[in-house]
Design a protein around this motif. Structure first.
Motif, PDB file in Angstrom:
ATOM      1  N   ALA A  69       0.814  -1.223   0.000  1.00  0.00           N
ATOM      2  CA  ALA A  69       0.000   0.000   0.000  1.00  0.00           C
ATOM      3  C   ALA A  69       0.845   1.270   0.000  1.00  0.00           C
ATOM      4  CB  ALA A  69      -0.946  -0.013   1.197  1.00  0.00           C
ATOM      5  N   ALA A  70       1.964   1.263   0.714  1.00  0.00           N
ATOM      6  CA  ALA A  70       2.784   2.473   0.851  1.00  0.00           C
ATOM      7  C   ALA A  70       3.378   2.936  -0.476  1.00  0.00           C
ATOM      8  CB  ALA A  70       3.913   2.222   1.860  1.00  0.00           C
ATOM      9  N   PHE A  71       3.437   2.047  -1.466  1.00  0.00           N
ATOM     10  CA  PHE A  71       4.052   2.393  -2.746  1.00  0.00           C
ATOM     11  C   PHE A  71       3.332   3.543  -3.441  1.00  0.00           C
ATOM     12  CE2 PHE A  71       4.407   1.709  -7.404  1.00  0.00           C
ATOM     13  CZ  PHE A  71       5.772   1.937  -7.538  1.00  0.00           C
ATOM     14  N   SER A  72       2.015   3.580  -3.331  1.00  0.00           N
ATOM     15  CA  SER A  72       1.227   4.618  -3.999  1.00  0.00           C
ATOM     16  C   SER A  72       1.103   5.890  -3.172  1.00  0.00           C
ATOM     17  CB  SER A  72      -0.168   4.081  -4.335  1.00  0.00           C
ATOM     18  OG  SER A  72      -0.074   3.022  -5.257  1.00  0.00           O
TER      19      SER A  72
ATOM     20  N   ALA B 234       7.933  -3.912  -0.966  1.00  0.00           N
ATOM     21  CA  ALA B 234       7.608  -5.308  -1.275  1.00  0.00           C
ATOM     22  C   ALA B 234       6.412  -5.359  -2.214  1.00  0.00           C
ATOM     23  CB  ALA B 234       7.304  -6.066   0.019  1.00  0.00           C
ATOM     24  N   THR B 235       6.194  -6.523  -2.818  1.00  0.00           N
ATOM     25  CA  THR B 235       5.027  -6.722  -3.676  1.00  0.00           C
ATOM     26  C   THR B 235       4.382  -8.056  -3.312  1.00  0.00           C
ATOM     27  OG1 THR B 235       6.055  -7.983  -5.476  1.00  0.00           O
ATOM     28  CG2 THR B 235       6.309  -5.585  -5.539  1.00  0.00           C
ATOM     29  N   SER B 236       3.278  -8.368  -3.978  1.00  0.00           N
ATOM     30  CA  SER B 236       2.594  -9.639  -3.752  1.00  0.00           C
ATOM     31  C   SER B 236       3.434 -10.826  -4.219  1.00  0.00           C
ATOM     32  CB  SER B 236       1.256  -9.636  -4.500  1.00  0.00           C
ATOM     33  OG  SER B 236       1.477  -9.359  -5.884  1.00  0.00           O
ATOM     34  N   ASN B 237       4.448 -10.546  -5.045  1.00  0.00           N
ATOM     35  CA  ASN B 237       5.376 -11.580  -5.509  1.00  0.00           C
ATOM     36  C   ASN B 237       6.660 -11.477  -4.698  1.00  0.00           C
ATOM     37  OD1 ASN B 237       7.353 -13.078  -6.896  1.00  0.00           O
ATOM     38  ND2 ASN B 237       6.354 -12.756  -8.862  1.00  0.00           N
ATOM     39  N   PRO B 238       6.989 -12.489  -3.869  1.00  0.00           N
ATOM     40  CA  PRO B 238       8.181 -12.393  -3.028  1.00  0.00           C
ATOM     41  C   PRO B 238       9.484 -12.298  -3.824  1.00  0.00           C
ATOM     42  CG  PRO B 238       7.259 -14.618  -2.953  1.00  0.00           C
ATOM     43  CD  PRO B 238       6.275 -13.778  -3.667  1.00  0.00           C
ATOM     44  N   GLY B 239       9.416 -12.613  -5.105  1.00  0.00           N
ATOM     45  CA  GLY B 239      10.618 -12.532  -5.946  1.00  0.00           C
ATOM     46  C   GLY B 239      10.782 -11.200  -6.644  1.00  0.00           C
TER      47      GLY B 239
END
Length: 220
Positions: A31-34, A44-49
């Motif tokens: 959430a903090a990205f936006s 981080a994202t929903s994809n750990p990679g």
């Protein structure tokens, strides 16, 4: 353990347009990205990679070219200005539409004819593109490098003309300037570090995911 892929995304106006594409490519940022008020730079994202970094538009190309990030989203204006050989730009994302233009005070434009120029003094953060554009026309361009507030240059006598990105043209109009020449149409591209493209097996499927995301956006 393989470190996560890092995608560099620019702050500012492109950010809002980039998030839906990231989501369609299967990447849901935290959430903090936006939140442009957030002081965090890595997310981080929903994809750990996959992690995201949020940096200045001009720095996206540098991070990716030097391998600090493996992919990035950046305007074609930045790619043309830096012309890094280490970068591969496989996908036009179709976002961030604007143009790189020459502008000057409306009073000057009323009597001016760009076809008659032989020497120009121009304030810009794009000296490489500007010189190349005018050299191709046989015009000598003296560039004054600025990183912002370009519209002040003609008003304060620093340079009579500017080269800058134009979207709606409102900022130019509010400062008494008008476009007199378009150098290039600009959109944002997905860029990839060439070494990472060859050595990180996750990169190619991710590029294809962005291609599909663009196709879905156009079809919507």
């Amino acid at each position: 353990m393989t470190p996560p892929l890092i995608i560099a995304v620019p702050k500012g106006r492109i950010l809002a347009e980039a998030v839906p594409l990231l989501q369609r490519a299967g990447i849901e940022p935290e959430a903090a990205f936006s939140d442009e008020d957030s002081r965090a730079l890595r997310f981080a994202t929903s994809n750990p990679g996959i992690d995201l970094i949020r940096v200045r538009a001009f720095d996206v190309a540098t991070f990716v070219a030097h391998g600090a990030a493996q992919l990035g989203i950046v305007g074609s204006d930045v790619l043309a200005e830096f012309d890094y050989s280490e970068l591969y730009a496989p996908v036009d994302l179709g976002i961030g539409h604007c143009r790189l233009s020459v502008a000057e005070p409306a009073a000057l434009a009323a009597t001016d004819d760009p076809r008659g120029w032989s020497h120009v003094r121009i304030a810009t953060k794009y000296p490489h593109i500007t010189r190349a554009h005018f050299e191709a026309r046989g015009v000598q361009a003296e560039c004054v490098k600025l990183n912002g507030a370009m519209e002040l240059a003609p008003l304060l006598g620093l340079a009579p003309r500017i080269v800058d990105l134009v979207s709606s043209g409102r900022t130019l109009k509010e400062n008494g300037l008008v476009e007199v020449e378009v150098i290039a149409e600009v959109t944002s591209r997905l860029i990839v570090n060439r070494a990472a493209f060859k050595t990180r097996t996750e990169v190619v499927p991710l590029v294809e995911a962005f291609r599909r995301a663009v196709d879905q956006t156009r079809a919507a």
